[in-house]
Design a protein around this motif. Structure first.
Motif, mmCIF file in Angstrom:
data_model
loop_
_atom_site.group_PDB
_atom_site.id
_atom_site.type_symbol
_atom_site.label_atom_id
_atom_site.label_comp_id
_atom_site.label_asym_id
_atom_site.label_seq_id
_atom_site.Cartn_x
_atom_site.Cartn_y
_atom_site.Cartn_z
ATOM 1 N N GLY A 62 -4.778 17.311 -2.837
ATOM 2 C CA GLY A 62 -5.163 18.635 -2.743
ATOM 3 C C GLY A 62 -4.391 19.255 -3.667
ATOM 4 N N PRO A 63 -4.357 20.440 -3.665
ATOM 5 C CA PRO A 63 -3.593 21.309 -4.696
ATOM 6 C C PRO A 63 -2.058 21.222 -4.568
ATOM 7 C CG PRO A 63 -5.353 22.693 -3.809
ATOM 8 C CD PRO A 63 -5.419 21.469 -3.022
ATOM 9 N N TYR A 64 -1.318 21.181 -5.519
ATOM 10 C CA TYR A 64 -0.012 21.306 -5.460
ATOM 11 C C TYR A 64 0.911 22.376 -4.828
ATOM 12 C CZ TYR A 64 4.963 20.182 -7.065
ATOM 13 O OH TYR A 64 6.215 20.271 -7.169
ATOM 14 N N PRO A 65 1.550 22.049 -4.035
ATOM 15 C CA PRO A 65 2.069 23.338 -3.264
ATOM 16 C C PRO A 65 3.106 23.976 -3.797
ATOM 17 C CG PRO A 65 3.013 21.234 -2.195
ATOM 18 C CD PRO A 65 2.153 20.902 -3.467
ATOM 19 N N PHE A 66 3.767 23.734 -4.998
ATOM 20 C CA PHE A 66 4.827 24.349 -5.509
ATOM 21 C C PHE A 66 4.763 24.878 -6.973
ATOM 22 C CE2 PHE A 66 6.745 21.303 -2.262
ATOM 23 C CZ PHE A 66 7.063 22.287 -1.557
ATOM 24 N N SER A 67 5.701 25.544 -7.404
ATOM 25 C CA SER A 67 5.485 26.197 -8.948
ATOM 26 C C SER A 67 5.955 25.121 -9.897
ATOM 27 C CB SER A 67 6.030 27.534 -8.703
ATOM 28 O OG SER A 67 7.414 27.357 -8.435
ATOM 29 N N SER A 68 6.626 24.203 -9.899
ATOM 30 C CA SER A 68 6.903 23.500 -10.690
ATOM 31 C C SER A 68 7.189 22.120 -10.334
ATOM 32 C CB SER A 68 8.258 24.004 -11.561
ATOM 33 O OG SER A 68 9.440 23.917 -10.759
ATOM 34 N N THR A 69 7.432 20.939 -11.145
ATOM 35 C CA THR A 69 7.681 19.544 -10.618
ATOM 36 C C THR A 69 8.933 19.123 -11.612
ATOM 37 O OG1 THR A 69 6.935 17.369 -10.016
ATOM 38 C CG2 THR A 69 6.067 18.593 -11.986
ATOM 39 N N GLY A 70 9.226 17.766 -11.640
ATOM 40 C CA GLY A 70 10.237 17.112 -12.428
ATOM 41 C C GLY A 70 11.071 16.226 -11.552
ATOM 42 N N ALA A 71 12.182 16.068 -12.164
ATOM 43 C CA ALA A 71 13.072 14.991 -11.361
ATOM 44 C C ALA A 71 14.463 15.069 -11.781
ATOM 45 C CB ALA A 71 12.692 13.603 -11.983
ATOM 46 N N ILE A 72 15.485 14.676 -11.183
ATOM 47 C CA ILE A 72 16.852 14.594 -11.485
ATOM 48 C C ILE A 72 17.192 13.124 -11.329
ATOM 49 C CG2 ILE A 72 19.212 15.314 -10.953
ATOM 50 C CD1 ILE A 72 18.093 17.841 -9.316
#
Length: 470
Positions: free
Chosen positions: A280-290
């Motif tokens: 379903g829709p992504y719940p946050f405003s950004s993604t990525g990785a460290i």
């Protein structure tokens, strides 16, 4: 030995404090017969974590870190609402030296006992009162050893540090209500020596360099449990981009891991598209990785917005940690007993990724695990996922692998169409909230009221030993 601060002088006239254009804190002037908030929420595995009597809505952290001295200094301002009449309340803070505490702008008395920082406001707080508590602190932040022997809290690295919080580590670097049931938004400002980067959750909103120091500010608008907060300081190759649908992607990679990470991190947009189609829709405003150096930590962690990896991850690990953004980060457990809801779903996401990308079906993965899973996981049948034997075993394979097996048994009873709907509807229904195992089992039963899920709960979720197959 407990430490305490002397009673500090307070002004004769109380000060009104406007809370971000919302409610103003007005000190009580009599008539409130409150009690202290509880020290600990009696979590089944970490009874001293979290605190009663209030709910935090926002953390504002203003920090500075000197890697050479491993010294952290900061001011934490918590906006909270009293859930009862309060004469005092506790914050979780393990280590570091407290220098000053204020509530509503007025000096407050405080004392330390273990991880408990007890605050006594100048005036009692009425139930439903919104207030701000500010703590100034400094010192050498602790590395905490979990009951299972893993390290968390503040971890020094070759070129800086990384803060990881699951399950109790966040109290090593900022005071708070550190139980997963109390989620809040965050603003974090961090100052480090010029030449280093500091990466946290949410969005980078400001960065400036002056006088040999660089200050960056990160904003996390969506509610976040304290154990999902992170701060990584070091030399990173930083890359910003967007997915095809415009979602910001922010990655920070140690140069030593850049080459090994490049191919798998390039899959983030594809994994996110698949995950949104599946969950379903992504719940946050950004993604990525460290991505830090291998050995800087012992495990990957689903830190909100951008998971942390010690060394270049493989695709399965990337899928696992990104799936946690729905299951664990957005829908967060009410207690640590419910951790299988995090890890079972994230593990099953790996099975689904394989199934949807030409690998083994989830049924084949389940069958192999049932038939000879002990070869890879010698503790597989030691305890059921719904009731881990102790805090030392919360991250053992029954929580992950048997948790995924519970979901597959649900899929067998619901059928693929209804189960795929469950994967989307459950995190949507509980978006940015908390849920426990009873919430989930009731939700499943409501989907198919004519189906008997009793054997799934009794044998697979709560039963001891290896369940018999029909």
């Amino acid at each position: 030995m407990p430490r305490s601060a002397p009673l500090l002088p307070t002004p004769l006239v109380p000060t009104a404090l406007l809370l971000a254009g919302a409610l103003a804190l007005t000190a009580c002037d009599g008539g409130v017969h409150g009690t202290p908030g509880g020290s600990g929420l009696r979590d089944p595995y970490f009874p001293k974590m979290g605190n009663g009597g209030y709910d935090v809505t926002h953390y504002a952290l203003d920090l500075a870190y000197d890697p050479d001295a491993n010294r952290l200094s900061g001011t934490a301002t918590l906006t909270a609402r009293a859930t009862q009449d309060l004469t005092a309340f506790d914050l979780d803070l393990d280590g570091l030296d407290v220098e000053k505490v204020t509530v509503g702008g007025r000096a407050a008395r405080w004392n330390r006992a273990g991880q408990e920082l007890t605050v006594r406001p100048h005036d009692d707080l009425e139930e439903d009162r919104v207030f701000r508590v500010t703590v100034a602190y400094s010192g050498t932040p602790k590395t905490i050893t979990d009951p299972d022997g893993s390290k968390e809290g503040w971890l020094e690295t070759e070129d800086g540090a990384v803060a990881l919080g699951e399950p109790t580590g966040s109290m090593a670097w900022f005071p708070g209500n550190h139980h997963p049931s109390d989620k809040a938004s965050y603003d974090l400002t961090i100052t480090v020596p010029k030449g280093l980067q500091a990466v946290s959750n949410g969005e980078l909103t400001a960065s400036r360099t002056s006088g040999g120091r660089t200050t960056t500010t990160w904003h996390t608008a969506e509610p976040m449990a304290g154990y999902l907060a992170t701060l990584a300081i070091g030399d990173y190759d930083v890359h910003s981009s967007t997915t095809a649908d415009g979602l910001p992607v922010y990655t920070a990679v140690d140069p030593a891991e850049a080459a090994a990470s490049r191919k798998v991190l390039a899959q983030i947009p594809a994994v996110m598209k698949w995950a949104q189609d599946t969950f379903g829709p992504y719940p946050f405003s950004s993604t990525g990785a460290i991505v830090d150096r291998a050995g800087d930590a012992e495990y990957a962690l689903e830190t909100q917005n951008r998971p942390f990896f010690p060394g270049a991850p493989d695709t399965e690990t990337l899928v696992h940690e990104l799936a946690h953004q729905w299951y664990g980060d957005s829908v967060t457990p009410k207690t640590w007993r419910d951790m299988w809801l995090n890890e079972g779903f994230a593990t099953y996401a790996e099975w689904l990724w394989d199934e949807d990308h030409g690998g083994d079906s989830a049924q084949k993965t389940f069958d192999a695990l049932y038939d000879h899973g002990e070869d890879d996981y010698d503790d597989l049948w030691d305890f059921p996922p719904g009731k881990p034997s102790s805090a030392a075993h919360l991250s053992d394979s029954p929580v992950y692998q048997r948790g995924a097996m519970v979901l597959h048994k649900i899929r067998q009873r619901l059928g693929d169409t209804a189960f795929r709907a469950l994967l989307r509807d459950w995190p949507t229904t509980h978006r940015h909230g908390n849920a426990d195992t009873e919430d989930f089992t009731s939700y499943v039963e409501d989907l198919a009221p004519d189906e008997d899920f009793g054997p799934v709960w009794e044998q697979w979720l709560y039963g001891d030993g290896k369940p018999a197959q029909p």
